[in-house]
Design an enzyme around this catalytic site. Structure first.
Site, PDB file in Angstrom:
ATOM      1  CE1 TYR A   1      23.291 -21.358 -28.747  1.00  0.00           C
ATOM      2  CE2 TYR A   1      24.601 -21.829 -26.631  1.00  0.00           C
ATOM      3  CZ  TYR A   1      24.164 -21.226 -27.932  1.00  0.00           C
ATOM      4  OH  TYR A   1      25.732 -21.637 -28.881  1.00  0.00           O
TER       5      TYR A   1
ATOM      6  CB  THR B   1      41.231 -26.170 -25.907  1.00  0.00           C
ATOM      7  OG1 THR B   1      41.071 -25.781 -27.316  1.00  0.00           O
ATOM      8  CG2 THR B   1      42.758 -26.386 -25.824  1.00  0.00           C
TER       9      THR B   1
ATOM     10  NE  ARG C   1      26.674 -25.736 -23.606  1.00  0.00           N
ATOM     11  CZ  ARG C   1      27.269 -25.535 -24.299  1.00  0.00           C
ATOM     12  NH1 ARG C   1      26.833 -24.299 -26.599  1.00  0.00           N
ATOM     13  NH2 ARG C   1      28.645 -25.071 -24.292  1.00  0.00           N
TER      14      ARG C   1
ATOM     15  CG  ASN D   1      43.802 -31.945 -24.443  1.00  0.00           C
ATOM     16  OD1 ASN D   1      43.275 -31.117 -23.669  1.00  0.00           O
ATOM     17  ND2 ASN D   1      43.357 -32.464 -25.548  1.00  0.00           N
TER      18      ASN D   1
ATOM     19  CB  ALA E   1      41.639 -30.736 -16.366  1.00  0.00           C
TER      20      ALA E   1
ATOM     21  CG  HIS F   1      34.476 -18.992 -27.784  1.00  0.00           C
ATOM     22  ND1 HIS F   1      34.637 -20.463 -28.619  1.00  0.00           N
ATOM     23  CD2 HIS F   1      35.303 -18.259 -28.809  1.00  0.00           C
ATOM     24  CE1 HIS F   1      35.568 -20.374 -28.870  1.00  0.00           C
ATOM     25  NE2 HIS F   1      36.042 -19.886 -29.213  1.00  0.00           N
TER      26      HIS F   1
HETATM   27  N1  APR Z   1      41.329 -33.296 -18.980  1.00  0.00           N
HETATM   28  C1  APR Z   1      41.669 -32.835 -20.325  1.00  0.00           C
HETATM   29  N2  APR Z   1      41.157 -32.840 -21.328  1.00  0.00           N
HETATM   30  C2  APR Z   1      40.061 -33.834 -21.315  1.00  0.00           C
HETATM   31  C3  APR Z   1      39.045 -33.906 -20.527  1.00  0.00           C
HETATM   32  C4  APR Z   1      39.996 -34.316 -19.611  1.00  0.00           C
HETATM   33  N3  APR Z   1      39.153 -34.947 -18.482  1.00  0.00           N
HETATM   34  N4  APR Z   1      37.797 -34.909 -21.347  1.00  0.00           N
HETATM   35  C5  APR Z   1      38.219 -34.405 -22.440  1.00  0.00           C
HETATM   36  N5  APR Z   1      39.506 -33.582 -22.788  1.00  0.00           N
HETATM   37  C6  APR Z   1      40.079 -33.284 -24.541  1.00  0.00           C
HETATM   38  C7  APR Z   1      39.505 -34.008 -24.970  1.00  0.00           C
HETATM   39  O1  APR Z   1      40.745 -34.585 -25.227  1.00  0.00           O
HETATM   40  C8  APR Z   1      39.313 -32.695 -26.648  1.00  0.00           C
HETATM   41  O2  APR Z   1      41.263 -32.447 -27.237  1.00  0.00           O
HETATM   42  O3  APR Z   1      38.468 -32.244 -24.434  1.00  0.00           O
HETATM   43  C9  APR Z   1      38.684 -30.779 -26.065  1.00  0.00           C
HETATM   44  C10 APR Z   1      37.482 -31.041 -26.134  1.00  0.00           C
HETATM   45  O4  APR Z   1      37.752 -31.084 -26.821  1.00  0.00           O
HETATM   46  P1  APR Z   1      36.372 -29.849 -28.158  1.00  0.00           P
HETATM   47  O5  APR Z   1      34.802 -30.873 -27.462  1.00  0.00           O
HETATM   48  O6  APR Z   1      36.659 -29.598 -29.226  1.00  0.00           O
HETATM   49  O7  APR Z   1      36.149 -28.516 -27.083  1.00  0.00           O
HETATM   50  P2  APR Z   1      37.014 -27.709 -27.277  1.00  0.00           P
HETATM   51  O8  APR Z   1      38.314 -27.532 -27.369  1.00  0.00           O
HETATM   52  O9  APR Z   1      36.625 -26.439 -26.116  1.00  0.00           O
HETATM   53  O10 APR Z   1      36.245 -27.076 -28.769  1.00  0.00           O
HETATM   54  C11 APR Z   1      36.483 -25.507 -28.821  1.00  0.00           C
HETATM   55  O11 APR Z   1      34.554 -25.709 -30.063  1.00  0.00           O
HETATM   56  O12 APR Z   1      31.871 -26.044 -30.187  1.00  0.00           O
HETATM   57  C12 APR Z   1      33.425 -24.875 -30.490  1.00  0.00           C
HETATM   58  O13 APR Z   1      32.990 -22.818 -29.384  1.00  0.00           O
HETATM   59  C13 APR Z   1      33.137 -24.349 -29.042  1.00  0.00           C
HETATM   60  O14 APR Z   1      34.055 -22.842 -27.579  1.00  0.00           O
HETATM   61  C14 APR Z   1      34.412 -24.177 -28.212  1.00  0.00           C
HETATM   62  C15 APR Z   1      34.749 -24.379 -29.347  1.00  0.00           C
END
Ligand code: APR
Length: 233
Positions: free
Chosen positions: A56, A176, A59, A201, A219, A109
C-alpha cells in the site's frame, strides 16, 4: 436517450488505467509476483505486515505521480451539470475521481489516502508511508492499518448503495472486470428494478451478458461521449 432521473455509476480500476495506475487482473496485474488476492487479506496482514504495508505504501506513493484522465473529468462534468440524482460508487482506492473534480465519491473498498486504527476504529487522512505499528493519531495505539476493505471484509456503505440501486433507472458500470462481489452483482439488482444497464469497458466483463448495452473501448474515449449524450437531453 430516455429521460433518466436517477443514475448509479460503478467504476473499477479500468477508469484509472489511462492515468497510469495498474489494474488488478490485466497483464500488469501482479505485484512482486503476488496476486492481489494474496496480499489484500486480514490473514496476509497478520502473517506478513511488512509485505502488506509495503504494497500500500508503494501504491500510495504512485498516486502522487499520476493525474486524473478525461473519464474522471467527464464524470465530474456530469455531477456538475446533470440535474437528476447521481451516486458515484467506486471500487478504486485512488483519489483520481476527487482530483478530477467529483465532490461526492463513495469508496466501497476504502481509500489509499486514509488510515484506519484497528483499536479505536478512528480514521485519518494519511499521505505518507505507514510502517507496521504506526501510532494512531486518535488513541495512540500502535494499530494503524491501511483503510482498505480486504477480501473477506464487508465493503463500506452497502445499505446506501443497495437503496440507490433499487431507486435508479440507469446503472452504468465503467472499467471493472465484474470479478469481485458484491460490486459484480449490482447490475442484477438494477435489472431487477427495471433500470437500464450500460457497460463501458475495454473488454467484455464477466457480467457483460447482464447489461442491456455494452460499449467496448478505453474509458478516456467512451465516458466523455456518454456524458455528452446524457447532458444533450
Ligand atoms: N478503459 C476501460 N476499461 C479498461 C481500461 C481502459 N483504459 N483498461 C482496463 N480496463 C478494464 C479491463 O478490461 C477490466 O475489465 O478494466 C477492468 C479492470 O478489471 P480488474 O483489474 O479486475 O479491476 P476491478 O474490476 O476494479 O477489480 C475489482 O478487485 O482486487 C479487487 O478490490 C480490488 O477493487 C478491486 C476489485
Amino acid at each position: 436517450m430516455p429521460d433518466y432521473r436517477s443514475i448509479v455509476i460503478l467504476t473499477g480500476a479500468g477508469i484509472s488505467a489511462e492515468s497510469g495506475l495498474a489494474t488488478f487482473r490485466g497483464p500488469d496485474g501482479l505485484w512482486e509476483g503476488h496476486h492481489v488476492e494474496d496480499v489484500c487479506t486480514p490473514q496476509a496482514l497478520a502473517r506478513d505486515p511488512e509485505l502488506v504495508h509495503r504494497f500500500y505504501d508503494e501504491r500510495r506513493a504512485k498516486l502522487a505521480q499520476v493525474e486524473p484522465n478525461a473519464a474522471h473529468r467527464a464524470l465530474a462534468r456530469l455531477e456538475r451539470e446533470w440535474q437528476g440524482e447521481l451516486l458515484l460508487v467506486t471500487q478504486n482506492v485512488d483519489d483520481l475521481h476527487e482530483r478530477g473534480g467529483c465532490g461526492q465519491v463513495l469508496h466501497m473498498h476504502g481509500e489509499l489516502l486514509s488510515a484506519l486504527c484497528a483499536s479505536c476504529d478512528g480514521r485519518r487522512e494519511w499521505r505518507d508511508a505507514m510502517p507496521p505499528g504506526s501510532a494512531c493519531p486518535v488513541c495512540d495505539a500502535r494499530a494503524l492499518r491501511p483503510d482498505i476493505v480486504f477480501f473477506g471484509e464487508m465493503p463500506y456503505q452497502m445499505d446506501r448503495i443497495d437503496a440507490a440501486l433499487r431507486n435508479c433507472d440507469l446503472f452504468v458500470s465503467i472499467g471493472t472486470s465484474g470479478a469481485v462481489y458484491p460490486a459484480a452483482g449490482f447490475v442484477q439488482t438494477a435489472r431487477y428494478v427495471g433500470a437500464d444497464t450500460l457497460e463501458l469497458n475495454l473488454d467484455p466483463s464477466a457480467g457483460s451478458t447482464y447489461f442491456h448495452e455494452s460499449r467496448m473501448g478505453p474509458a478516456g474515449e467512451l465516458v466523455p461521449i456518454w456524458v455528452e449524450e446524457v447532458l444533450a437531453d
